[in-house]
Each structure stands twice: as C-alpha cells, then as structure tokens.
Design a protein around this motif. Structure first.
Motif, PDB file in Angstrom:
ATOM      1  N   ALA A 191      -7.958   6.119  -7.183  1.00  0.00           N
ATOM      2  CA  ALA A 191      -7.606   6.696  -5.982  1.00  0.00           C
ATOM      3  C   ALA A 191      -8.723   7.164  -5.087  1.00  0.00           C
ATOM      4  O   ALA A 191      -8.713   6.934  -3.884  1.00  0.00           O
ATOM      5  CB  ALA A 191      -6.641   8.092  -6.234  1.00  0.00           C
ATOM      6  N   GLU A 208       1.902   1.724  -3.555  1.00  0.00           N
ATOM      7  CA  GLU A 208       0.681   2.030  -4.374  1.00  0.00           C
ATOM      8  C   GLU A 208       0.429   3.657  -4.274  1.00  0.00           C
ATOM      9  O   GLU A 208       0.196   4.344  -5.213  1.00  0.00           O
ATOM     10  CB  GLU A 208      -0.465   1.109  -4.054  1.00  0.00           C
ATOM     11  CG  GLU A 208      -0.345  -0.110  -4.593  1.00  0.00           C
ATOM     12  CD  GLU A 208      -1.989  -0.878  -4.651  1.00  0.00           C
ATOM     13  OE1 GLU A 208      -2.541  -0.508  -3.555  1.00  0.00           O
ATOM     14  OE2 GLU A 208      -2.156  -1.571  -5.708  1.00  0.00           O
ATOM     15  N   ARG A 209       0.542   3.881  -2.986  1.00  0.00           N
ATOM     16  CA  ARG A 209       0.245   5.503  -2.772  1.00  0.00           C
ATOM     17  C   ARG A 209       1.313   6.390  -3.167  1.00  0.00           C
ATOM     18  O   ARG A 209       0.804   7.298  -4.007  1.00  0.00           O
ATOM     19  CB  ARG A 209       0.250   5.620  -1.486  1.00  0.00           C
ATOM     20  CG  ARG A 209      -1.090   5.328  -0.353  1.00  0.00           C
ATOM     21  CD  ARG A 209      -1.035   5.957   0.902  1.00  0.00           C
ATOM     22  NE  ARG A 209       0.033   5.497   1.626  1.00  0.00           N
ATOM     23  CZ  ARG A 209       0.288   4.608   2.548  1.00  0.00           C
ATOM     24  NH1 ARG A 209      -0.631   3.769   2.666  1.00  0.00           N
ATOM     25  NH2 ARG A 209       1.262   4.104   3.293  1.00  0.00           N
ATOM     26  N   ASP A 210       2.348   5.899  -3.403  1.00  0.00           N
ATOM     27  CA  ASP A 210       3.422   6.841  -4.067  1.00  0.00           C
ATOM     28  C   ASP A 210       3.203   6.659  -5.547  1.00  0.00           C
ATOM     29  O   ASP A 210       3.374   7.858  -6.198  1.00  0.00           O
ATOM     30  CB  ASP A 210       4.980   5.932  -3.800  1.00  0.00           C
ATOM     31  CG  ASP A 210       5.485   6.557  -2.439  1.00  0.00           C
ATOM     32  OD1 ASP A 210       4.813   7.193  -2.094  1.00  0.00           O
ATOM     33  OD2 ASP A 210       6.547   5.898  -1.905  1.00  0.00           O
ATOM     34  N   ASP A 236       0.121   8.897  -6.040  1.00  0.00           N
ATOM     35  CA  ASP A 236       0.227  10.389  -5.891  1.00  0.00           C
ATOM     36  C   ASP A 236       1.142  10.967  -6.924  1.00  0.00           C
ATOM     37  O   ASP A 236       1.695  12.223  -6.795  1.00  0.00           O
ATOM     38  CB  ASP A 236       0.612  10.468  -4.461  1.00  0.00           C
ATOM     39  CG  ASP A 236      -0.570  10.087  -3.477  1.00  0.00           C
ATOM     40  OD1 ASP A 236      -1.785  10.155  -3.873  1.00  0.00           O
ATOM     41  OD2 ASP A 236      -0.284   9.803  -2.185  1.00  0.00           O
ATOM     42  N   GLU A 254       0.727  -1.167   0.067  1.00  0.00           N
ATOM     43  CA  GLU A 254       0.066   0.023   0.177  1.00  0.00           C
ATOM     44  C   GLU A 254       0.903   1.442  -0.076  1.00  0.00           C
ATOM     45  O   GLU A 254       0.520   2.257  -0.547  1.00  0.00           O
ATOM     46  CB  GLU A 254      -0.906   0.016   1.292  1.00  0.00           C
ATOM     47  CG  GLU A 254      -2.096  -1.085   0.925  1.00  0.00           C
ATOM     48  CD  GLU A 254      -2.768  -1.259   2.576  1.00  0.00           C
ATOM     49  OE1 GLU A 254      -2.586  -0.572   3.392  1.00  0.00           O
ATOM     50  OE2 GLU A 254      -3.762  -2.134   2.241  1.00  0.00           O
ATOM     51  N   HIS A 255       1.987   1.309   0.815  1.00  0.00           N
ATOM     52  CA  HIS A 255       2.841   2.414   0.761  1.00  0.00           C
ATOM     53  C   HIS A 255       3.433   2.803  -0.747  1.00  0.00           C
ATOM     54  O   HIS A 255       3.252   3.884  -1.182  1.00  0.00           O
ATOM     55  CB  HIS A 255       4.026   2.133   1.448  1.00  0.00           C
ATOM     56  CG  HIS A 255       5.231   3.284   1.680  1.00  0.00           C
ATOM     57  ND1 HIS A 255       5.162   4.209   1.970  1.00  0.00           N
ATOM     58  CD2 HIS A 255       6.642   2.963   0.845  1.00  0.00           C
ATOM     59  CE1 HIS A 255       6.316   5.060   1.747  1.00  0.00           C
ATOM     60  NE2 HIS A 255       7.182   4.156   0.874  1.00  0.00           N
ATOM     61  N   ARG A 272     -10.010   4.039  -3.422  1.00  0.00           N
ATOM     62  CA  ARG A 272      -9.292   3.547  -2.287  1.00  0.00           C
ATOM     63  C   ARG A 272      -9.458   4.528  -1.235  1.00  0.00           C
ATOM     64  O   ARG A 272      -9.289   3.765  -0.046  1.00  0.00           O
ATOM     65  CB  ARG A 272      -7.938   3.584  -2.794  1.00  0.00           C
ATOM     66  CG  ARG A 272      -7.550   2.417  -3.808  1.00  0.00           C
ATOM     67  CD  ARG A 272      -6.082   2.108  -3.815  1.00  0.00           C
ATOM     68  NE  ARG A 272      -5.769   0.970  -4.614  1.00  0.00           N
ATOM     69  CZ  ARG A 272      -5.350   1.165  -5.760  1.00  0.00           C
ATOM     70  NH1 ARG A 272      -5.118   2.405  -6.381  1.00  0.00           N
ATOM     71  NH2 ARG A 272      -5.194  -0.079  -6.479  1.00  0.00           N
TER      72      ARG A 272
END
Length: 238
Positions: free
Chosen positions: A86, A18-20, A23, A15-16, A89
């Motif tokens: 996004a 994926e967020r990067d 974003d 998830e870290h 999520r």
C-alpha cells in the motif's frame, strides 16, 4: 473511441477494487458489486468492468460464477500483500518513480528471486505455470497480456518465500505496468514481441524448474533489460 480510452477505463475499475481490498473495505468472502453497479458507479462501460474482473480472477483475488443466486457473481477469495504494498502504491501514485530506478530495482529483486527459487528444493511454481498458460490465450489485448506478465513476475516473487521481496514487487506493480504499457506503444509488431516474451517467460521458468540458478538469473536479466531497450525507454544497458 481510441484503444487508449478503454484501457484507462479498465485500469480505473482494477485500481478501485484493489484500493477496497488494500483498505479492508473488501475481504475474503465478500461479494463484489454487480457489473451493472460498478459500471454506473465508476462511469465506465461494462466491457471494461469485465476485463478488470477477468484480470483479478487470474491474479487469484476473486472467483467469478455465472448465473443467478447466492453462488453467482464475483467473490473475493484473497487480498493483496499488506502495508508495504500500500505504501509503495501511494508513492507511485503521488509522484512516480524514475524509470531507470524501477528497472534497476526489478533487476536486483528478480535476480534474487530466480536464484532463490532455483536453489529451493520445495519451490512451488503451480501459479507461474497457470499464468503462463493464461498468457497463451488467443485474443488477449495488449493491456491484458501485460497485466498477466506483471502477475507472473509477482507470482515468482511470492513463490520465493521472501515476504519483503514479494511485498516490494506488489507495491511496484503499478509503476511496472505503467511503464511496460507505455513501452508497448512503441512496438511496431506487438504480436512478434508477445511471442518473444512468452518464449522468454517459459525459458526462465524452465531454468528455475531445472534448478539452474545461473541460467535463470541470466535469462531474467536479459528479459527485463531487453524489453525496456526494445521499446526505446532505456539504453541497451541500464
């Protein structure tokens, strides 16, 4: 340490990253931090980092190479679907969706995907077949298997060419994986269930390959509803 703890650690890494990606902090051509750096920064074991990277590679988001030098390590080669993914999520993380709503939405979306793909003369199921083969690999943990399971359903949605359905499936992925993983804990014989799911997946893809929309949609509906019912998360009919 229980099996649950490393599963949570594996998801933290996934998830870290994926967020990067979502974003824009990471994009195609960028190199991920090393396993050692990710392990230290996120407070998880290197084995959890490796599991997350393996799933990201099968998802087609990164490419990994061993050794040293400029070509080694993990490099981003694609990004997830954009704004709608996004947003969904974020909603899932903030409050979660009721399970029955998730299942009913999956049935609507994936029914449409099966029919669309079966009717298409230009369907491309290369990614689906690649994921099916990856799911046959021996020694997959439950979490790894179910991550590939979710990616297979997403790959079919993406192959349909309907970008809205693909984005919605991508956004719902977190909720889907969470529920199916919770359900797996209630399965007494996971190996038998995994074999059943493999067979169902291949039957669905075979029906789509054959252009048989009626069979494909029936198999998809039975597959989705059947899993949730088998785990006791939902009644036999949703």
């Amino acid at each position: 340490m229980s099996e649950e703890a490393p599963q949570r650690a594996w998801r933290i890494v996934l998830e870290h990253i994926e967020r990067d990606l979502l974003d824009g902090r990471l994009g195609p051509g960028d190199r991920l931090p090393s396993e050692r750096e990710l392990s230290a920064d996120l407070g998880v074991g290197r084995s959890s980092v490796r599991e997350a990277l393996r799933v990201l590679e099968v998802m087609g988001l990164i490419r990994t190479a061993t050794g040293s030098g400029p070509a080694s390590g993990a490099i981003v080669i694609a990004t997830p679907s954009g704004g709608l993914a996004a947003l969904l999520r974020l909603q899932v993380a903030a409050q979660g969706f009721p399970l029955t709503d998730v299942v009913q939405t999956r049935l609507v979306l994936e029914d449409a995907v099966a029919v669309s793909l079966a009717a298409s003369e230009s369907r491309d199921l290369v990614d689906a077949h690649r994921i099916l083969d990856a799911m046959d690999a021996p020694g997959l943990r439950t979490a790894e298997f179910l991550a590939l399971d979710a990616q297979l359903h997403l790959a079919l949605a993406e192959s349909s060419g309907n970008t809205v359905i693909a984005a919605m499936m991508s956004g719902l992925r977190t909720a889907i994986e969470s529920y199916v993983l919770t359900g797996a804990e209630a399965i007494a014989d996971w190996d038998a269930m995994a074999s059943r799911l493999r067979a169902e997946h291949r039957s669905i893809v075979a029906a789509i390959d054959a252009g048989d929309a009626t069979t494909a949609r029936a198999l998809v509906n039975a597959h989705i509803a059947g899993y949730y019912a088998a785990t006791g998360l939902t009644p036999s009919t949703v």
